[in-house]
Write a protein that holds these residues in place. Structure first.
Motif, PDB file in Angstrom:
ATOM      1  N   GLU A 279       0.858  -1.192   0.000  1.00 46.94           N
ATOM      2  CA  GLU A 279       0.000   0.000   0.000  1.00 46.94           C
ATOM      3  C   GLU A 279       0.893   1.240   0.000  1.00 46.94           C
ATOM      4  O   GLU A 279       1.173   1.831   1.030  1.00 46.94           O
ATOM      5  N   ASP A 280       1.356   1.601  -1.185  1.00 46.69           N
ATOM      6  CA  ASP A 280       2.320   2.692  -1.312  1.00 46.69           C
ATOM      7  C   ASP A 280       1.618   4.050  -1.371  1.00 46.69           C
ATOM      8  O   ASP A 280       0.456   4.148  -1.780  1.00 46.69           O
ATOM      9  N   PRO A 281       2.330   5.114  -0.995  1.00 47.94           N
ATOM     10  CA  PRO A 281       1.746   6.454  -1.057  1.00 47.94           C
ATOM     11  C   PRO A 281       1.288   6.807  -2.465  1.00 47.94           C
ATOM     12  O   PRO A 281       2.023   6.608  -3.432  1.00 47.94           O
ATOM     13  N   ARG A 282       0.084   7.302  -2.558  1.00 53.04           N
ATOM     14  CA  ARG A 282      -0.413   7.795  -3.837  1.00 53.04           C
ATOM     15  C   ARG A 282      -1.474   8.849  -3.580  1.00 53.04           C
ATOM     16  O   ARG A 282      -2.139   8.844  -2.546  1.00 53.04           O
ATOM     17  N   PHE A 283      -1.616   9.733  -4.526  1.00 52.78           N
ATOM     18  CA  PHE A 283      -2.535  10.853  -4.379  1.00 52.78           C
ATOM     19  C   PHE A 283      -3.948  10.432  -4.768  1.00 52.78           C
ATOM     20  O   PHE A 283      -4.149   9.571  -5.613  1.00 52.78           O
ATOM     21  N   SER A 284      -4.931  11.062  -4.136  1.00 54.44           N
ATOM     22  CA  SER A 284      -6.328  10.785  -4.434  1.00 54.44           C
ATOM     23  C   SER A 284      -7.139  12.061  -4.311  1.00 54.44           C
ATOM     24  O   SER A 284      -7.174  12.682  -3.243  1.00 54.44           O
ATOM     25  N   ILE A 285      -7.791  12.458  -5.390  1.00 51.02           N
ATOM     26  CA  ILE A 285      -8.683  13.620  -5.325  1.00 51.02           C
ATOM     27  C   ILE A 285      -9.865  13.362  -4.394  1.00 51.02           C
ATOM     28  O   ILE A 285     -10.189  14.207  -3.551  1.00 51.02           O
ATOM     29  N   PRO A 286     -10.559  12.208  -4.494  1.00 57.49           N
ATOM     30  CA  PRO A 286     -11.687  11.988  -3.577  1.00 57.49           C
ATOM     31  C   PRO A 286     -11.300  12.072  -2.106  1.00 57.49           C
ATOM     32  O   PRO A 286     -12.095  12.549  -1.283  1.00 57.49           O
ATOM     33  N   ARG A 287     -10.091  11.636  -1.768  1.00 54.39           N
ATOM     34  CA  ARG A 287      -9.665  11.640  -0.372  1.00 54.39           C
ATOM     35  C   ARG A 287      -9.674  13.047   0.229  1.00 54.39           C
ATOM     36  O   ARG A 287      -9.825  13.221   1.448  1.00 54.39           O
ATOM     37  N   LEU A 288      -9.518  14.064  -0.606  1.00 57.27           N
ATOM     38  CA  LEU A 288      -9.512  15.435  -0.093  1.00 57.27           C
ATOM     39  C   LEU A 288     -10.813  15.773   0.619  1.00 57.27           C
ATOM     40  O   LEU A 288     -10.829  16.601   1.541  1.00 57.27           O
TER      41      LEU A 288
END
Length: 725
Positions: A485-494
């Protein structure tokens, strides 16, 4: 309360006893009748559950709509990917506002010596642009759509593509002539997702699956021949899956057979449509390996394979060997206890080694000397503590540029080209985030928790800067199959972060973040380490004052859904809510039945309870469904799909029924079933956003987080982390 405001009564599944007996143990299952997918009574029960979930969460509709609107407002709906060169064309994908799916395009290369992607924006139609495939047209009239393969022949003239319109991961392969736009009448149904062109530009390799959904046979088909496909290889061992592909050099077609612990690779001349396949290294139980073709430029007769293997090297070692004598090996990278080698990619002038150190993925480039040797490696580094990097699209053997992708929880994905001669790094694109998003408004950091046995467990934490603690928090975990489970960006997470929620990823054993032994210590008869690690992280977050049990929610899916079910039984007092997506919560019933999809291939992960009493007893001791007991459970939301072939819908359906029967507290237990989807959930980006909004609204409410966001939210307020839908 008046009658009109009383909450609806939860559905009650009838109890119809089914007896299961193994190794002298008898289990009476009251809900196994829900397995009959063709039963109108079962379908009616699932629909009643859906109605109950909708009624129970109806008050969250304004919040769901707000979250959906936020995702949509932050997403550049009409957009364009970075073009990738292959042959005489630049390939890219477009998305359009209002369209659920992508559109695949290409434009001609203007200057063969110029490897810089053409500069144009999403509103520009490039001269010579050609539409390859519009997924929206293919999806028209279907409740579900997924694209499998989209592969262009080496002469750039033909497209092979596969589609699934049910969600059961059985695809139909189709062909199109890109010179005329005409579809071929040739069509092959019920295959695996992929398709691989041979170098003759007429032959296509593909796989089919058996009754257990295991890719077990490789075929090749001569386009336009009118004849049947030829069986190339059948794998009789039910533990092994097959995959087929072509080397980057285009010299060979490879067939890889693999179980969870053993590999075997075959190769054949890609230019010969009737080629026989040769085994690289015969399979040996417990030995895994992968193969990359790396001819030594300028060295006569040095046609070589790069082989990554774990023979007496638990974290893998990299060797090279002649194609005609793969057993004669020379070590390039020896085994290291602190570094897990993940992969190697060969190019004409360099090798790229992907590896993992200190729980993060990293990339190293090895130049190839003019005499065929290798120069000093150079790591591609970034300045962020939690930045993860990996190869982007690099289809060309002789490209002077290397495409790299990198990102973090707070850094949108960045695409770079790296010049292999000068080392110059060019940023081609950063994922656009519309609105007022600023990276510096958020914090990401690495923390460590300690398990009951003293094991240090990596923890990733993301939140908005200046947040007041303790805060509502969402803890995510998976922990299986060596998946990281590597770091990655997510727009919904905002939308979680901007409502004051801290998002945390527990990198528990069973994953691969800390090397192969991290995986080995979280499978088979050590599987419970996954669960105790997650509980240890939850306690750590509470102990350090980041959150409180009344404001902590957990989320996981598939094997991570098993984790959710296990911790619900083990430590329900730590959580206010648990969201389990397509959860594997009835594992013993499943892996006791070899006729079910994927069961036999799963025995290397979980053990074989049919033949081994100890495995049976151990799995039964943690199976979420079989260990539901009369205690206070947190609020629970289980989400599943009717056409899921990996985790049958019946598992969460039975689990929810058992929880309702046993729950002594009255916290709501909900089941939401997508009636036209598979393991990956509903299709179409807008529908996925709606589903994400549904899940996030439930999590925020369960954690008693600020549900307004926007101008009514604490301006300091939110946190982000962890994989999201």
């Amino acid at each position: 309360m008046t009658d009109s405001t009383m909450p609806p009564a939860p559905p009650t599944a009838k109890r119809l006893e089914t007896r299961r007996e193994h190794h002298g143990d008898v289990f009476v299952d009251p809900y196994e009748w829900l397995r009959d997918k063709d039963s109108p009574e079962v379908i009616a029960h699932l629909e009643i559950e859906n109605d109950y979930a909708d009624q129970t969460t109806a008050h969250l509709e304004p919040l769901r709509q707000n979250i959906f609107d936020e995702i949509k407002a932050r997403t550049k709906e009409t957009d364009l990917s970075v073009p990738t060169r292959r042959g005489g064309w630049w390939y890219y994908a477009r998305t359009f506002e209002g369209k659920q799916y992508g559109v695949h395009c290409r434009c001609p290369v203007a200057d063969p010596d110029d490897w810089n992607p053409p500069q144009f924006d999403e509103s520009t139609r490039v001269p010579g642009e050609q539409l390859l495939l519009d997924e929206n047209e293919e999806a028209d009239g279907h409740d579900y759509f997924a694209l499998g393969a989209a592969s262009v022949s080496l002469d750039d003239n033909l497209l092979a593509y596969s589609v699934d319109v049910v969600g059961d991961e059985r695809y139909t392969l189709r062909f199109r002539d890109l010179r005329t736009g005409e579809k071929y009448p040739d069509e092959i149904a019920d295959i695996g997702a992929g398709a691989t062109w041979a170098a003759d530009n007429r032959t296509v390799y593909y796989t089919t699956v058996d009754a257990a959904w295991r890719p077990d046979t490789v075929w090749r088909y001569q386009l336009g021949s009118g004849g049947p496909s030829e069986q190339v290889y059948h794998e009789p061992d039910e533990r092994f899956w097959l995959a087929v592909g072509r080397t980057r050099s285009n010299a060979y077609v490879l067939i890889a057979a693999g179980s969870a612990v053993t590999s075997e690779v075959r190769y054949a001349d890609a230019a010969d449509p009737a080629a026989e396949f040769t085994i690289v290294l015969p399979r040996r139980d417990g030995v895994e390996y992968s193969v990359e073709h790396a001819p030594r430029v300028g060295v006569s007769g040095q046609d070589r394979f790069l082989i990554l293997h774990n023979d007496d090297a638990v974290n893998f070692t990299l060797v090279e060997a002649p194609v005609d004598d793969p057993a004669h090996q020379h070590t390039l990278i020896p085994h290291r206890a602190d570094v897990r080698l993940d992969g190697v990619d060969a190019f004409a002038d360099h090798l790229v080694v992907s590896y993992r150190r200190e729980a993060l993925p990293r990339v190293q480039v090895w130049p190839v000397d003019v005499d065929g040797g290798y120069g000093d490696p150079e790591e591609i580094s970034f300045d962020s503590e939690l930045m993860s990097a990996g190869l982007g699209s690099n289809p060309n053997w002789n490209s002077p540029k290397l495409r790299i992708g990198a990102g973090s929880f707070v850094t949108p994905i960045r695409i770079y080209d790296i010049d292999q001669v000068t080392g110059e790094r060019t940023l081609l694109r950063e994922q656009p985030v519309l609105g007022d998003y600023r990276r510096e408004d958020y914090v990401e950091r690495r923390d460590w928790a300690y398990g009951d046995d003293g094991t240090r467990i990596p923890v990733s934490i993301v939140h908005r800067a200046g947040i007041e603690l303790p805060a509502p928090a969402m803890l995510y975990g998976y922990g299986a199959y060596e998946i990281c489970e590597d770091p990655r960006f997510s727009i919904p997470r905002l939308s979680l972060l901007d409502r004051g929620m801290v998002v945390v990823v527990a990198h528990v054993r069973g994953g691969g973040e800390m090397g192969r032994l991290w995986y080995e210590r979280g499978k088979m008869l050590e599987k419970k380490n996954t669960f105790t690690d997650f509980v240890a992280v939850a306690k750590h977050l509470i102990d350090v004052g980041l959150t409180r049990p009344q404001r902590l929610v957990a989320m996981g899916g598939s094997a991570g859904g098993l984790l959710m079910g296990a911790v619900a039984n083990m430590a329900p007092e730590l959580f206010a809510g648990i969201l389990a997506r397509v959860p594997f919560v009835d594992p013993l019933t499943t892996i006791l039945d070899p006729s079910l999809p994927l069961t036999v291939t799963e025995w290397d992960e979980w053990g074989n309870p049919l033949s081994d009493r100890d495995v049976y007893t151990y799995v039964k001791s943690y199976s979420p469904y079989e260990n539901v007991t009369a205690q206070r459970y947190p609020a629970i939301l289980a989400m599943t799909s009717l056409n899921d072939t990996r985790v049958y819908y019946v598992e969460p359906a039975k689990w929810v029924a058992a929880l309702r029967h046993a729950n002594t507290d009255g916290n709501p237990v909900l089941l939401k079933t997508q009636m036209h989807a598979g393991h990956g959930g509903i299709s179409g980006r807008y529908e996925r956003w709606k589903e994400t909004a549904f899940q996030y609204a439930w999590l925020l409410a369960a954690a008693d987080a600020d549900q307004d966001g926007g101008e009514n939210a604490d301006p300091a307020g939110a946190v982000d982390a962890g994989p999201t839908p």
